[in-house]
Design a protein around this motif. Structure first.
Motif, PDB file in Angstrom:
ATOM      1  N   UNK A 133       0.829  -1.203   0.000  1.00  0.00           N
ATOM      2  CA  UNK A 133       0.000   0.000   0.000  1.00  0.00           C
ATOM      3  C   UNK A 133       0.868   1.259   0.000  1.00  0.00           C
ATOM      4  N   UNK A 134       1.947   1.259   0.788  1.00  0.00           N
ATOM      5  CA  UNK A 134       2.858   2.419   0.784  1.00  0.00           C
ATOM      6  C   UNK A 134       3.513   2.589  -0.581  1.00  0.00           C
ATOM      7  N   UNK A 135       3.823   1.489  -1.213  1.00  0.00           N
ATOM      8  CA  UNK A 135       4.433   1.562  -2.540  1.00  0.00           C
ATOM      9  C   UNK A 135       3.461   2.190  -3.551  1.00  0.00           C
ATOM     10  N   UNK A 136       2.183   1.861  -3.440  1.00  0.00           N
ATOM     11  CA  UNK A 136       1.205   2.434  -4.365  1.00  0.00           C
ATOM     12  C   UNK A 136       1.028   3.927  -4.130  1.00  0.00           C
ATOM     13  N   UNK A 137       1.095   4.360  -2.880  1.00  0.00           N
ATOM     14  CA  UNK A 137       0.885   5.770  -2.562  1.00  0.00           C
ATOM     15  C   UNK A 137       2.100   6.601  -2.908  1.00  0.00           C
ATOM     16  N   UNK A 138       3.297   6.092  -2.560  1.00  0.00           N
ATOM     17  CA  UNK A 138       4.545   6.818  -2.858  1.00  0.00           C
ATOM     18  C   UNK A 138       5.425   5.894  -3.678  1.00  0.00           C
TER      19      UNK A 138
ATOM     20  N   UNK B 264       1.766 -10.906  -7.229  1.00  0.00           N
ATOM     21  CA  UNK B 264       0.396 -11.396  -7.040  1.00  0.00           C
ATOM     22  C   UNK B 264       0.025 -11.310  -5.576  1.00  0.00           C
ATOM     23  N   UNK B 265      -1.238 -10.999  -5.314  1.00  0.00           N
ATOM     24  CA  UNK B 265      -1.724 -10.859  -3.949  1.00  0.00           C
ATOM     25  C   UNK B 265      -2.226 -12.206  -3.465  1.00  0.00           C
ATOM     26  N   UNK B 266      -1.759 -12.634  -2.303  1.00  0.00           N
ATOM     27  CA  UNK B 266      -2.106 -13.955  -1.786  1.00  0.00           C
ATOM     28  C   UNK B 266      -3.488 -13.942  -1.148  1.00  0.00           C
ATOM     29  N   UNK B 267      -4.119 -15.076  -1.198  1.00  0.00           N
ATOM     30  CA  UNK B 267      -5.392 -15.276  -0.518  1.00  0.00           C
ATOM     31  C   UNK B 267      -5.148 -16.074   0.761  1.00  0.00           C
TER      32      UNK B 267
ATOM     33  N   UNK C 138     -12.603  -6.309  -7.539  1.00  0.00           N
ATOM     34  CA  UNK C 138     -12.575  -5.114  -8.377  1.00  0.00           C
ATOM     35  C   UNK C 138     -11.507  -4.133  -7.904  1.00  0.00           C
ATOM     36  N   UNK C 139     -11.444  -3.916  -6.601  1.00  0.00           N
ATOM     37  CA  UNK C 139     -10.411  -3.005  -6.077  1.00  0.00           C
ATOM     38  C   UNK C 139      -9.015  -3.558  -6.315  1.00  0.00           C
ATOM     39  N   UNK C 140      -8.863  -4.862  -6.186  1.00  0.00           N
ATOM     40  CA  UNK C 140      -7.560  -5.468  -6.428  1.00  0.00           C
ATOM     41  C   UNK C 140      -7.139  -5.301  -7.885  1.00  0.00           C
ATOM     42  N   UNK C 141      -8.075  -5.462  -8.820  1.00  0.00           N
ATOM     43  CA  UNK C 141      -7.752  -5.282 -10.235  1.00  0.00           C
ATOM     44  C   UNK C 141      -7.312  -3.846 -10.523  1.00  0.00           C
ATOM     45  N   UNK C 142      -8.007  -2.878  -9.924  1.00  0.00           N
ATOM     46  CA  UNK C 142      -7.627  -1.479 -10.151  1.00  0.00           C
ATOM     47  C   UNK C 142      -6.255  -1.176  -9.569  1.00  0.00           C
ATOM     48  N   UNK C 143      -5.959  -1.699  -8.372  1.00  0.00           N
ATOM     49  CA  UNK C 143      -4.655  -1.448  -7.750  1.00  0.00           C
ATOM     50  C   UNK C 143      -3.534  -2.125  -8.520  1.00  0.00           C
ATOM     51  N   UNK C 144      -3.763  -3.352  -8.953  1.00  0.00           N
ATOM     52  CA  UNK C 144      -2.731  -4.054  -9.714  1.00  0.00           C
ATOM     53  C   UNK C 144      -2.459  -3.358 -11.046  1.00  0.00           C
TER      54      UNK C 144
END
Length: 447
Positions: free
Chosen positions: A179-184, A199-202, A227-233
Motif C-alpha cells: 500500500x505504501x508503494x502504491x501511494x509513494x 500477485x496478492x495472496x489469498x 474489483x479493487x484489487x484489479x484497479x490497484x494491480x
C-alpha cells in the motif's frame, strides 16, 4: 460489382455467371440488362430509374482508349460506409475516466487507512468503518463473486476500500508495504525498501477472520475485493512501466556512450600519430600512449555491453523474434564499429622510432636551410657581377641582410606552429649570418 465497360462484356458475363439462376432472378436481371444496354447504346438518354445520366463536367469518368469513344462508362459509386471510430473513442474515454476516478478514490482511501495503524484489531476495525461505510450483511444474501449463500461456514467480509461484501474465498489481501508503494511509488522504488509480491495472496480459512491479521511484528494485510484489487494491480503495473527502464535500454545507453567517446577520440589519436610520425614536437609520446589505452578500454566495454545485449533473455512484454533480431543486430553493429574504428588503428611509435623520425625531420630542415642559403648566395653573386661599383650597394640590398630577414620570418612561423626544434636551429643560423655580416662590414670599413 464489376465495371464491364462494353455491351459484349456484359453479355458474356450474364451468360456465364447467371446461366444457372432461377427464372425470377433471370427475368429481373434481363430487365436490368435491357436498361443497361439501352443506356450504353444511348437508346434511352433520359432514365429516372436506378441508372443516372453521367455528368461529365462534375463527375470523373473512366475512358478506355481501346474501345469506341461513344462507349464511356463512369466510375461506380462507393457503397454505404460508416465509421465507428468516434463511438469507440467515446466509449473508451468514458471507461478510462471511470477507472481513473475509481482508482484515485481507492488510493485516497488507502492513504487514510494506513496513516493511523492501531495495534488493537478492534480499534483498527472501527477506524476502517469510519473511513469507508460497510454494506450491511443483511443486504447481501449471496456472495457476488461465487454466488454462494452466507452462513455459519461462510461468513460476511467487507472490502476495506469500497465497503462491499464478499466471502473469504473471494477476498484478496494486500500488505501495508504494498500500500505504501502504491501511494509513494518513487520513494519505494528508488530506495528499494519494500519488496512486494506481484500477485496478492489469498488466505483460505473456514472461520471468521479479523479484518487485519498479524503476520509478524509489524506486517499486516488489508482485505479488499476483486474489483479493487484489479484497479490497484493495474495502477501498480502502469507506474512500473512508466518509471522502470528495461535492462536492454540501460545497457544500450552505456554502449552508445562508449561509442560516442571512441568516435570523438579516434580523430585526435590519428592527428597525434601523424604529428609524431612526421617528427614534430607538438605532442609527447606518453600522451598518445595514454589515449591509445583509453580507446582500447572503451572498445572492451563496447564488446562486453554488446555481448550482454545479445545474451539477454526476452521478457514477457518484449518476447518474440523481433526482440531477438534487434539484439543480434545491435551485436553485429557493435562488432562492425570495432572492426572499422579500433581494430585497424595503428600503434604509436616507439622511443627509438620517434627519435629516428625527429632526426630525419631535423636533417630535412637543415638541408632546406642550406639550400635556401646557397640560393641566396648565388643570387647575390649574380647581382654583384652586374653592378659596376660594389660600394654603391646599399645595406637593404645585401644578400646576407635579405637572408636574415627570411630566417626571421621562418622563426616567427615556426613559433606559431609550435615547432620548437626548428626555432632553435633557425636561431642558430641567424646568429651565424649576423656574425658573417658583421665581419663583412668590418672588412669594408678597413678597405
Amino acid at each position: 460489382m464489376y465495371d464491364l465497360k462494353t455491351v459484349y462484356q456484359l453479355q458474356e458475363h450474364f451468360e456465364v455467371a447467371h446461366s444457372t439462376e432461377s427464372t425470377d432472378v433471370i427475368q429481373a436481371l434481363k430487365g436490368i440488362f435491357d436498361k443497361a444496354k439501352r443506356k450504353i447504346l444511348k437508346q434511352d438518354p433520359v432514365d429516372n430509374g436506378d441508372f443516372r445520366q453521367p455528368s461529365f463536367e462534375s463527375e470523373a469518368v473512366f475512358v478506355d482508349k481501346t474501345i469506341s469513344p461513344d462507349c464511356i462508362w463512369e466510375f461506380q459509386d462507393v457503397g454505404l460506409t460508416s465509421s465507428h471510430t468516434s463511438y469507440f473513442k467515446k466509449v473508451r474515454e468514458k471507461k478510462i475516466n471511470r477507472n481513473r476516478i475509481e482508482t484515485n478514490k481507492i488510493l485516497i482511501t488507502l492513504e487514510k487507512l494506513i496513516c493511523d495503524i492501531s495495534s488493537d484489531p478492534e480499534k483498527r476495525k472501527e477506524f476502517e468503518k469510519s473511513i469507508v461505510p460497510w454494506v450491511p450483511d443483511s443486504d447481501v444474501p449471496l456472495c457476488p463473486g461465487c454466488a454462494k449463500s452466507f452462513g455459519l461456514s461462510r461468513r460476511w467480509h467487507h472490502c476495506r476500500l469500497c465497503g462491499y461484501v464478499m466471502c473469504n474465498s473471494c477476498s484478496f489481501f494486500i500488505s501495508y508495504d504494498f500500500a505504501r508503494k502504491l501511494i509513494v511509488p518513487a520513494i519505494s522504488d528508488d530506495q528499494q525498501l519494500l519488496k512486494m509480491q506481484n500477485s496478492v495472496a489469498r488466505r483460505p480459512s473456514n472461520i471468521s477472520l479479523m479484518s487485519v491479521v498479524h503476520l509478524g511484528s509489524d506486517h499486516h494485510l488489508i482485505r479488499i475485493c476483486k474489483e479493487c484489487n484489479m484497479l490497484l494491480q493495474h495502477h501498480d503495473k502502469m507506474v512500473q512501466q512508466r518509471n522502470h527502464r528495461p535492462v536492454i535500454v540501460e545497457i544500450y545507453d552505456r554502449l552508445k556512450d562508449c561509442i560516442n567517446q571512441v568516435e570523438n577520440q579516434v580523430p585526435v589519436y590519428m592527428e597525434m600519430l601523424e604529428s609524431l610520425n612526421s617528427g614534430e614536437t607538438n605532442y609527447q609520446l606518453q600522451d598518445i600512449q595514454e589515449l591509445k589505452i583509453k580507446i582500447t578500454k572503451l572498445a572492451e566495454k563496447i564488446d562486453i555491453h554488446s555481448k550482454r545485449i545479445a545474451k539477454l533473455e526476452p521478457t514477457e512484454e518484449a518476447s518474440g523474434s523481433h526482440t531477438i533480431q534487434l539484439q543480434s543486430g545491435i551485436r553485429m553493429a557493435a562488432s562492425q564499429f570495432l572492426r572499422n574504428m579500433v581494430i585497424g588503428l595503428p600503434s604509436p611509435p616507439t622511443k627509438e622510432e620517434l627519435e629516428q623520425y625527429r632526426s630525419q625531420r631535423l636533417d630535412q630542415v637543415l638541408r632546406r636551410i642550406q639550400q635556401e642559403k646557397e640560393a641566396e648566395l648565388m643570387l647575390s653573386k649574380k647581382e654583384t657581377s652586374k653592378t659596376p661599383s660594389p660600394e654603391a650597394v646599399e645595406e637593404e640590398d645585401d644578400p646576407l641582410v635579405q637572408q636574415m630577414k627570411n630566417i626571421r620570418k621562418y622563426i616567427q612561423q615556426a613559433k606559431m606552429d609550435r615547432k620548437f626544434d626548428e626555432v632553435k636551429m633557425l636561431e642558430a643560423n641567424l646568429k651565424e649570418l649576423k656574425l658573417e655580416h658583421a665581419r663583412q662590414e668590418a672588412e669594408k670599413r678597413k678597405s
